[in-house]
Write a protein that holds these residues in place. Structure first.
Motif, PDB file in Angstrom:
ATOM      1  N   ASN A 161       7.913 -15.617 -19.474  1.00  0.00           N
ATOM      2  CA  ASN A 161       7.742 -16.375 -20.387  1.00  0.00           C
ATOM      3  C   ASN A 161       6.639 -15.759 -21.545  1.00  0.00           C
ATOM      4  O   ASN A 161       6.988 -15.693 -22.906  1.00  0.00           O
ATOM      5  N   SER A 164       8.676 -13.360 -23.564  1.00  0.00           N
ATOM      6  CA  SER A 164       9.620 -14.066 -24.754  1.00  0.00           C
ATOM      7  C   SER A 164       8.687 -14.465 -26.002  1.00  0.00           C
ATOM      8  O   SER A 164       9.150 -14.418 -27.054  1.00  0.00           O
ATOM      9  N   HIS A 167       7.759 -11.341 -27.882  1.00  0.00           N
ATOM     10  CA  HIS A 167       8.940 -10.800 -28.620  1.00  0.00           C
ATOM     11  C   HIS A 167       9.292 -11.544 -29.835  1.00  0.00           C
ATOM     12  O   HIS A 167       9.312 -11.326 -31.014  1.00  0.00           O
ATOM     13  N   ASP A 168       8.886 -12.967 -29.686  1.00  0.00           N
ATOM     14  CA  ASP A 168       8.980 -13.914 -30.907  1.00  0.00           C
ATOM     15  C   ASP A 168       8.138 -13.955 -32.109  1.00  0.00           C
ATOM     16  O   ASP A 168       7.967 -14.320 -32.975  1.00  0.00           O
ATOM     17  N   GLU A 189      14.602  -6.945 -25.018  1.00  0.00           N
ATOM     18  CA  GLU A 189      13.956  -8.155 -24.358  1.00  0.00           C
ATOM     19  C   GLU A 189      15.306  -9.059 -24.056  1.00  0.00           C
ATOM     20  O   GLU A 189      15.252  -9.827 -22.869  1.00  0.00           O
TER      21      GLU A 189
END
Length: 326
Positions: A161, A164, A167-168, A189
């Motif tokens: 998590n 993620s 990455h965002d 990713e």
């Protein structure tokens, strides 16, 4: 007197043979046999563990006085019914077998039957305790989709998590991104999605292996990894603390401790101990028990059933026989 003790978990099935003095004759490790697996897999691995241990020990099944089993995932009456079906299919006489939930066995491994609480921090997590009046309670152990807070799987999912979110742009940057991509042999990713959902099919045991990467990242100073592991330690302590409160043990002499691979992490261990000490002033900390040391649970249960005395000398002999330190 020959005793066969088996520790059945989500990662492996360990069987050892020993006598009433704690002398270990042999051990054998087979694949996982937790009750959530398919029956044919469980039967195969339990049979392999028993037969392998007997063969290495040069012992016949007829020579065994008692088979004491610690079994993961025995949560419902149906699970217990299925466990006894497995024993029947393996070809063992039921009156020679003693089965306990792995959380109960963990309690005995840590406390030796005295008032206290133990928590397992392995692929999953669960705590179990007994007070001086014999009142019992479990906490956590709701499985990977609902709970198992502080477990290796829980740590791994928190790490995924975090990757993620990084990455965002919704979370902190973390070296977990690079390390997990390297682990999977991918370059982006988003390819993690294919690895987790397609190749691994969401397998909790496989996903749990990512927890080791989190510990390595934390040792390199990654803040996100450190935060995940510290929270894991607090969650494992929380499973113990709620039992201490509900069983009114806060003011008693209470033995507490942890078992399982998650406790290999210094950060998890330190966070766990800190939380226990801050909340239970009379706590006597034991362990953690890691690796094959969890077999002490079914060993102590067997000794108590047979009316044998459990002493430091016996425990030391068992651990020495396994190549473990007391």
């Amino acid at each position: 007197m020959i005793i066969l003790c088996i520790d059945i978990g989500k990662t492996k099935t360990l069987a050892i043979s020993l006598n009433e003095h704690g002398k270990v004759f042999g051990k054998f490790v087979a694949g996982p046999s937790g009750m959530w697996l398919k029956e044919e897999v469980i039967v195969k691995n339990v049979r392999e563990a028993i037969e392998g241990c007997l063969r290495i020990s040069n012992i016949q099944l007829n020579d065994v006085r008692l088979i004491s089993i610690s079994w993961a995932d025995l949560d419902t009456p149906k699970d217990w019914e299925n466990a006894w079906k497995v024993i029947e299919k393996v070809g063992i006489e039921k009156d020679k077998v003693l089965i306990e939930h792995d959380a109960v066995a963990a309690y005995y491994a840590i406390t030796w039957g005295e008032p206290g609480v133990a928590v397992i921090g392995g692929t999953g997590s669960i705590a179990y305790g007994v007070n001086r009046y014999g009142e019992r309670m479990r906490s956590s152990g709701w499985g990977w989709l609902i709970g198992d807070e502080g477990s290796a799987y829980w740590i791994a999912v928190r790490a995924l998590n975090a990757v993620s979110r990084a990455h965002d742009g919704r979370g902190k940057e973390t070296i977990l991104s690079e390390m997990i991509m390297e682990y999977f042999g991918i370059k982006e990713e988003l390819e993690i999605l294919h690895k987790i959902y397609k190749e691994l099919e969401g397998d909790p045991t496989e996903i749990s292996k990512i927890a080791k990467i989190v510990d390595k990242a934390a040792s390199l100073g990654d803040e996100v990894a450190v935060e995940i592991l510290e929270e894991a330690g607090r969650e494992l302590a929380s499973a113990i603390l709620c039992i201490v409160r509900k069983l009114n043990m806060a003011n008693d002499r209470v033995i507490v401790g942890g078992l399982g691979g998650v406790f290999r992490s210094n950060i998890v261990r330190e966070s766990f101990i800190k939380s226990i000490k801050e909340n239970v002033s009379n706590a006597i900390l034991r362990g953690p028990l890691i690796g094959d040391q969890a077999i002490l649970g079914p060993v102590i249960i067997a000794f108590r059933r047979l009316g044998l005395t459990v002493s430091e000398k016996i425990v030391e002999a068992v651990l020495d026989g396994l190549g473990e330190k007391f």
